[in-house]
Motif scaffolding. Structure first.
Motif, mmCIF file in Angstrom:
data_model
loop_
_atom_site.group_PDB
_atom_site.id
_atom_site.type_symbol
_atom_site.label_atom_id
_atom_site.label_comp_id
_atom_site.label_asym_id
_atom_site.label_seq_id
_atom_site.Cartn_x
_atom_site.Cartn_y
_atom_site.Cartn_z
ATOM 1 N N LEU A 44 45.707 33.958 -73.392
ATOM 2 C CA LEU A 44 45.149 32.858 -74.184
ATOM 3 C C LEU A 44 44.399 33.336 -75.428
ATOM 4 C CD1 LEU A 44 43.782 30.131 -71.713
ATOM 5 C CD2 LEU A 44 45.571 29.878 -73.465
ATOM 6 N N ASP A 45 43.636 34.397 -75.287
ATOM 7 C CA ASP A 45 42.846 34.842 -76.430
ATOM 8 C C ASP A 45 43.673 35.592 -77.472
ATOM 9 O OD1 ASP A 45 43.327 37.124 -74.963
ATOM 10 O OD2 ASP A 45 41.244 37.828 -74.946
ATOM 11 N N ARG A 46 44.979 35.756 -77.203
ATOM 12 C CA ARG A 46 45.855 36.445 -78.157
ATOM 13 C C ARG A 46 46.699 35.462 -78.978
ATOM 14 N NH1 ARG A 46 49.294 40.663 -74.911
ATOM 15 N NH2 ARG A 46 49.541 41.677 -76.943
ATOM 16 N N PHE A 47 46.624 34.176 -78.645
ATOM 17 C CA PHE A 47 47.411 33.174 -79.364
ATOM 18 C C PHE A 47 46.592 32.653 -80.545
ATOM 19 C CE2 PHE A 47 48.885 32.291 -74.820
ATOM 20 C CZ PHE A 47 49.937 33.182 -74.897
ATOM 21 N N ASP A 48 46.664 33.333 -81.656
ATOM 22 C CA ASP A 48 45.819 33.045 -82.818
ATOM 23 C C ASP A 48 46.635 32.258 -83.843
ATOM 24 O OD1 ASP A 48 44.167 33.032 -85.055
ATOM 25 O OD2 ASP A 48 43.425 35.063 -84.698
ATOM 26 N N ALA A 49 46.541 30.935 -83.769
ATOM 27 C CA ALA A 49 47.326 30.080 -84.668
ATOM 28 C C ALA A 49 46.907 30.253 -86.118
ATOM 29 C CB ALA A 49 47.186 28.616 -84.241
ATOM 30 N N GLU A 50 45.603 30.418 -86.353
ATOM 31 C CA GLU A 50 45.123 30.553 -87.726
ATOM 32 C C GLU A 50 45.654 31.823 -88.369
ATOM 33 O OE1 GLU A 50 40.873 30.751 -90.194
ATOM 34 O OE2 GLU A 50 40.907 30.219 -88.051
ATOM 35 N N ALA A 51 45.636 32.922 -87.636
ATOM 36 C CA ALA A 51 46.148 34.187 -88.170
ATOM 37 C C ALA A 51 47.654 34.098 -88.416
ATOM 38 C CB ALA A 51 45.837 35.327 -87.206
ATOM 39 N N LEU A 52 48.370 33.413 -87.528
ATOM 40 C CA LEU A 52 49.813 33.255 -87.711
ATOM 41 C C LEU A 52 50.123 32.451 -88.965
ATOM 42 C CD1 LEU A 52 52.657 33.702 -86.356
ATOM 43 C CD2 LEU A 52 52.396 31.366 -85.499
ATOM 44 N N ARG A 53 49.394 31.346 -89.159
ATOM 45 C CA ARG A 53 49.602 30.523 -90.364
ATOM 46 C C ARG A 53 49.381 31.343 -91.626
ATOM 47 N NH1 ARG A 53 46.649 26.451 -87.476
ATOM 48 N NH2 ARG A 53 44.802 26.962 -88.697
ATOM 49 N N ALA A 54 48.320 32.134 -91.624
ATOM 50 C CA ALA A 54 48.017 32.938 -92.814
ATOM 51 C C ALA A 54 49.102 33.981 -93.060
ATOM 52 C CB ALA A 54 46.657 33.609 -92.634
ATOM 53 N N ARG A 55 49.555 34.610 -92.003
ATOM 54 C CA ARG A 55 50.550 35.683 -92.154
ATOM 55 C C ARG A 55 51.896 35.163 -92.615
ATOM 56 N NH1 ARG A 55 53.429 37.849 -87.811
ATOM 57 N NH2 ARG A 55 51.838 37.094 -86.370
ATOM 58 N N LEU A 56 52.285 33.982 -92.123
ATOM 59 C CA LEU A 56 53.604 33.433 -92.457
ATOM 60 C C LEU A 56 53.557 32.409 -93.593
ATOM 61 C CD1 LEU A 56 55.142 32.969 -88.883
ATOM 62 C CD2 LEU A 56 55.348 34.911 -90.449
ATOM 63 N N GLY A 57 52.355 32.132 -94.113
ATOM 64 C CA GLY A 57 52.234 31.172 -95.204
ATOM 65 C C GLY A 57 52.553 29.746 -94.787
ATOM 66 N N LEU A 58 52.125 29.363 -93.597
ATOM 67 C CA LEU A 58 52.423 28.034 -93.075
ATOM 68 C C LEU A 58 51.290 27.061 -93.374
ATOM 69 C CD1 LEU A 58 53.805 29.052 -89.549
ATOM 70 C CD2 LEU A 58 55.105 28.517 -91.627
ATOM 71 N N PRO A 59 51.606 25.766 -93.431
ATOM 72 C CA PRO A 59 50.557 24.760 -93.676
ATOM 73 C C PRO A 59 49.641 24.635 -92.465
ATOM 74 C CG PRO A 59 52.629 23.701 -93.144
ATOM 75 C CD PRO A 59 52.939 25.156 -93.283
ATOM 76 N N GLU A 60 48.489 24.048 -92.699
ATOM 77 C CA GLU A 60 47.525 23.901 -91.602
ATOM 78 C C GLU A 60 47.990 22.868 -90.584
ATOM 79 O OE1 GLU A 60 42.779 22.894 -90.952
ATOM 80 O OE2 GLU A 60 43.548 23.400 -92.934
#
Length: 370
Positions: free
Chosen positions: A190-206
């Motif tokens: 659970l503590d490894r599922f970082d949605a914010e970091a993924l969005r930043a890395r892939l350039g995804l919208p919030e």
């Protein structure tokens, strides 16, 4: 995680057969729990999913040992693939003489290993036994039914699975309600599922809806694909759509112009940690995957399953899941975006979905094989 022990004699060796990404997620906690008990075990990877994006990255993410054997079977028609799997597994089992073969889920590797084991008089344990969609047009349904009939141990993830097995004449002493090892893996990470970091890395919208579609009923017919693309474009008019594209449907979706909408973001297949982070950060998920229905139930993310049925009805009664058609998909997503459709989320999770299914399975396997 250290590599698994070499195969031993028939009365000690436990051989896990995995072939596709859902298998890896289910096997990880079982392999780990057996390792903790000092069991002699080996992992045979059939290579049904064979490239890094669909296979090796999952082993790395989940801490699974490098497979003792990789058969490298690859893709093909159901008949060709299953035949190749059976030939490779027969050679492996004949040479190694496992004490028990553990299979997972409902892919072609699962039924092939069960058939070969039965012919060689090797006991079989099926993790995720008893799930039924009652739709024999699904290859997975056929695989599930055949595997359960051949299994000496049936590990059920939910109570209704026990009823299905009983109705099919499976002896109760073969059946064990153990919980869901896929949820073990989810809770452990659970503590490894970082949605914010993924969005930043892939350039995804919030704010986005995640989508994943790969089943034959949704991706094999061009007219069906065209309708789904139209609906996904309509959803993208309201909110961005992020879709890791499974290799099985990529060509069909490309031909139908899925990526032509500026708010549709198509990704390569993601590893386990990245994919669940994507799901965790989404407003909702549109899927035809069985495992995603389970993961969203625990994560509390609204799930819209684009199928007429599900072999996991407990995700509807205990979770966030809802069956939808192409015709009502846009309306269903709109309701979720306006805060409707998630009011049925329950504070309880299904029985024994507590992160200890792998331990329960390991306990039965080690006791049974003595």
């Amino acid at each position: 995680m250290a590599a698994s022990a070499p195969l031993g004699s028939r009365d000690t060796a436990i051989v896990h057969v995995v072939g596709a990404r859902p298998n890896f997620v289910k096997a990880a906690p079982v392999v780990s729990a057996l390792r903790d008990r000092g069991a002699h075990q080996a992992v045979v990877h059939t290579g049904q999913h064979y490239d890094d994006r669909m296979s090796a990255v999952f082993f790395r993410d989940l801490g699974l040992p490098t497979p003792d054997v990789d058969l490298g079977v690859g893709s093909g028609s159901h008949a060709a693939q299953t035949a190749a799997l059976m030939v490779g597994l027969e050679q492996e089992f004949t040479a190694r003489e496992p004490g028990i073969v553990v299979v997972y889920g409902d892919v072609n590797s699962t039924v092939a290993a069960a058939l070969v084991s039965a012919k060689l008089h090797i006991p079989v344990a099926h993790v995720e036994a008893g799930l039924r969609s009652f739709d024999n047009t699904m290859p997975e349904e056929v695989n599930r039914r055949v595997t359960d009939q051949l299994s000496d141990l049936c590990f059920a993830t939910s109570p209704e699975a026990i009823g299905h097995l009983a109705a099919e004449g499976v002896s109760p002493d073969r059946v064990h309600l153990v919980g869901n090892p896929m949820i073990d893996t989810l809770l452990a990470n659970l503590d490894r599922f970082d949605a914010e970091a993924l969005r930043a890395r892939l350039g995804l919208p919030e704010r986005y809806v995640a989508a994943t579609l790969h089943r034959p009923a949704n991706v094999d017919d061009p007219d069906t694909v065209a309708l789904l693309v139209a609906r996904l474009h309509e959803i993208a008019d309201l909110v961005d759509v992020v879709m890791p594209v499974h290799p099985r449907g990529k060509a069909a979706f490309d031909r139908a112009g899925l990526g032509d909408h500026p708010r549709v973001h198509l990704l390569e297949p993601l590893g386990y940690l990245d994919f669940v982070a994507l799901v965790r950060g989404s407003e909702a998920v549109v899927t035809d995957s069985g495992g995603v229905q389970e993961e969203t139930t625990v994560l509390g993310v609204p799930c819209l399953t684009l199928r007429p049925n599900t072999e996991r009805p407990i995700t509807i009664t205990h979770g966030t899941n809802r069956l939808v058609t192409e015709a009502d998909l846009l309306q269903a997503v709109t309701k979720v975006l306006h805060g409707h459709g998630s009011e049925a989320l329950l504070d309880t999770t299904p029985p024994l979905w507590d992160g200890r299914a792998g331990e329960r399975i390991a306990a039965v396997l080690t006791q049974w094989s003595r």
